[in-house]
Motif scaffolding. Structure first.
Motif, PDB file in Angstrom:
ATOM      1  N   CYS A  12       0.946  -1.161  -0.144  1.00  0.00           N
ATOM      2  CA  CYS A  12       0.027   0.126   0.163  1.00  0.00           C
ATOM      3  C   CYS A  12       1.019   1.343   0.036  1.00  0.00           C
ATOM      4  CB  CYS A  12      -0.909   0.107   1.392  1.00  0.00           C
ATOM      5  SG  CYS A  12      -1.892   1.566   1.225  1.00  0.00           S
ATOM      6  N   THR A  98      -6.158   0.548  -8.177  1.00  0.00           N
ATOM      7  CA  THR A  98      -7.324   0.717  -6.902  1.00  0.00           C
ATOM      8  C   THR A  98      -7.739  -0.635  -6.754  1.00  0.00           C
ATOM      9  OG1 THR A  98      -7.773   3.084  -7.381  1.00  0.00           O
ATOM     10  CG2 THR A  98      -9.231   1.741  -5.962  1.00  0.00           C
ATOM     11  N   LYS A 120     -11.949   1.281  -0.191  1.00  0.00           N
ATOM     12  CA  LYS A 120     -10.877   0.956  -1.501  1.00  0.00           C
ATOM     13  C   LYS A 120      -9.567   1.517  -0.963  1.00  0.00           C
ATOM     14  CE  LYS A 120     -14.354   1.986  -5.069  1.00  0.00           C
ATOM     15  NZ  LYS A 120     -14.437   2.967  -5.960  1.00  0.00           N
ATOM     16  N   THR A 121      -8.758   0.897  -1.538  1.00  0.00           N
ATOM     17  CA  THR A 121      -6.978   1.275  -1.295  1.00  0.00           C
ATOM     18  C   THR A 121      -6.150   1.250  -2.368  1.00  0.00           C
ATOM     19  OG1 THR A 121      -5.180   0.801   0.272  1.00  0.00           O
ATOM     20  CG2 THR A 121      -6.251  -1.017  -0.504  1.00  0.00           C
ATOM     21  N   SER A 122      -4.936   1.912  -2.322  1.00  0.00           N
ATOM     22  CA  SER A 122      -4.138   1.959  -3.720  1.00  0.00           C
ATOM     23  C   SER A 122      -2.933   1.099  -3.458  1.00  0.00           C
ATOM     24  CB  SER A 122      -3.880   3.546  -4.042  1.00  0.00           C
ATOM     25  OG  SER A 122      -5.188   4.125  -4.470  1.00  0.00           O
ATOM     26  N   VAL A 154      -8.624  -5.544  -9.699  1.00  0.00           N
ATOM     27  CA  VAL A 154      -8.300  -3.995  -9.869  1.00  0.00           C
ATOM     28  C   VAL A 154      -9.527  -3.095 -10.249  1.00  0.00           C
ATOM     29  CG1 VAL A 154      -7.010  -2.120 -11.191  1.00  0.00           C
ATOM     30  CG2 VAL A 154      -5.852  -4.551 -10.485  1.00  0.00           C
ATOM     31  N   ASP A 156      -9.936   0.058 -11.281  1.00  0.00           N
ATOM     32  CA  ASP A 156      -9.856   1.118 -12.115  1.00  0.00           C
ATOM     33  C   ASP A 156     -10.255   0.867 -13.466  1.00  0.00           C
ATOM     34  OD1 ASP A 156      -7.414   2.826 -10.804  1.00  0.00           O
ATOM     35  OD2 ASP A 156      -7.010   0.489 -10.696  1.00  0.00           O
ATOM     36  N   SER A 216     -10.590   8.345  -9.510  1.00  0.00           N
ATOM     37  CA  SER A 216     -11.543   8.763  -8.529  1.00  0.00           C
ATOM     38  C   SER A 216     -10.848   9.932  -7.390  1.00  0.00           C
ATOM     39  CB  SER A 216     -11.731   7.308  -7.795  1.00  0.00           C
ATOM     40  OG  SER A 216     -10.779   6.853  -7.140  1.00  0.00           O
ATOM     41  N   PRO A 218     -10.316   9.312  -4.331  1.00  0.00           N
ATOM     42  CA  PRO A 218      -9.419   8.719  -3.666  1.00  0.00           C
ATOM     43  C   PRO A 218      -7.752   8.501  -4.398  1.00  0.00           C
ATOM     44  CG  PRO A 218     -11.037   7.635  -3.194  1.00  0.00           C
ATOM     45  CD  PRO A 218     -11.588   8.556  -4.347  1.00  0.00           C
ATOM     46  N   GLU A 219      -8.155   8.351  -5.229  1.00  0.00           N
ATOM     47  CA  GLU A 219      -6.941   8.320  -6.471  1.00  0.00           C
ATOM     48  C   GLU A 219      -6.180   9.567  -6.670  1.00  0.00           C
ATOM     49  OE1 GLU A 219      -7.407   4.869  -9.692  1.00  0.00           O
ATOM     50  OE2 GLU A 219      -8.894   6.378 -10.012  1.00  0.00           O
ATOM     51  N   ASN A 222      -4.520  10.394  -3.396  1.00  0.00           N
ATOM     52  CA  ASN A 222      -3.366   9.330  -3.252  1.00  0.00           C
ATOM     53  C   ASN A 222      -2.232  10.085  -3.982  1.00  0.00           C
ATOM     54  OD1 ASN A 222      -1.955   7.315  -2.257  1.00  0.00           O
ATOM     55  ND2 ASN A 222      -2.154   5.898  -4.130  1.00  0.00           N
TER      56      ASN A 222
END
Length: 261
Positions: A12, A98, A120-122, A154, A156, A216, A218-219, A222
């Protein structure tokens, strides 16, 4: 489409860091590189080649030739004239992807529950990871990309990615972006199993323009976090170089003062 050879998950980008951390930068990832400038010997070049179509008899002969050069994972011809086989795809992604956040299932084991759809997380996928896929001659590039993203969960948009054919010639790596309607197994068949002649690579879809709406919130957040971390690291490196250079200058001055004029 079925997959083989599992791949460990990436780390992460917001929670972990190591010495080999590769930063996402606007300069290297967002914007098109200047055209018309020749790079070093191993610079990436575009290669434009398209194999001709084969008759059923040609396909049969090609499959026999191909299978004679591999010890496993050969191609199989079906009665309807289609054929199946394996391709390896190298993942060379510079940006984080993502994925759903991993949660615990009610039974106590690790799994993805309904809440993972919102959490969600990247992650950065491991550099140059390889995924082997079992596909048919009817499988398109678009389906290969979607299948890879599905296997790694994924989230994305598939349009962010593109499949490239990589060849090695005269000490240079040549890349050609494949159309989404192309059939990778056909390319593998007519080229043969030698990776020097053909390697499939999944990369970001470099369109030359940033499609911000495809990312998004969150992206984007990030990306800002990573850019701030990169800025901090760059400042730290500059300060360390300044201190080292200053110490060398002071040492040189002291040595010069100790010598007779």
């Amino acid at each position: 489409m079925t997959g083989c050879n599992s791949m460990s998950s990436g780390y992460c980008s917001l929670d972990e860091e190591n010495d080999d951390f590769t930063f996402f930068t606007a300069k290297t990832s967002f914007f098109r590189r200047p055209q018309g400038k020749q790079g070093p010997k191993n610079a990436v070049k575009e290669e434009e080649e398209k194999p001709k179509s084969l008759s059923e008899q040609d396909v049969r002969i090609k499959i026999e030739e191909y299978n004679s050069k591999v010890s496993e994972n050969g191609m199989k011809l079906s009665p309807d004239g289609t054929y199946t086989g394996f391709i390896k795809v190298h993942l060379k992604l510079r940006r984080p992807v993502t994925v759903p956040a991993e949660v615990r299932s009610p039974g106590g084991g690790a799994g993805l529950g309904p809440e993972a759809l919102e959490k969600k997380t990247s992650f950065y996928l491991p550099n140059d990871a390889v995924k082997q896929l079992h596909i048919s001659s009817n499988t398109t590039v678009s389906e290969v990309i979607q299948g890879l993203l599905k296997k790694f969960m994924v989230l994305d948009n598939p349009r962010k990615f593109a499949l490239y054919r990589q060849t090695h010639r005269d000490g240079q790596d040549l890349f050609q972006k494949l159309p989404v309607s192309e059939h990778p197994l056909y390319l593998r068949l007519v080229t043969g199993p030698d990776p020097e002649h053909l390697t499939f690579v999944l990369k970001e879809n470099e369109t030359g323009e940033v499609e911000w709406h495809a990312f998004s919130v969150p992206e984007l957040q990030n990306f800002l976090t990573i850019l701030e971390k990169e800025e901090h690291e760059r400042m730290k490196q500059v300060k360390q170089r300044y201190v080292a250079y200053r110490e060398k200058l002071l040492q040189a001055l002291q040595e010069a003062q100790g010598k007779p004029g």
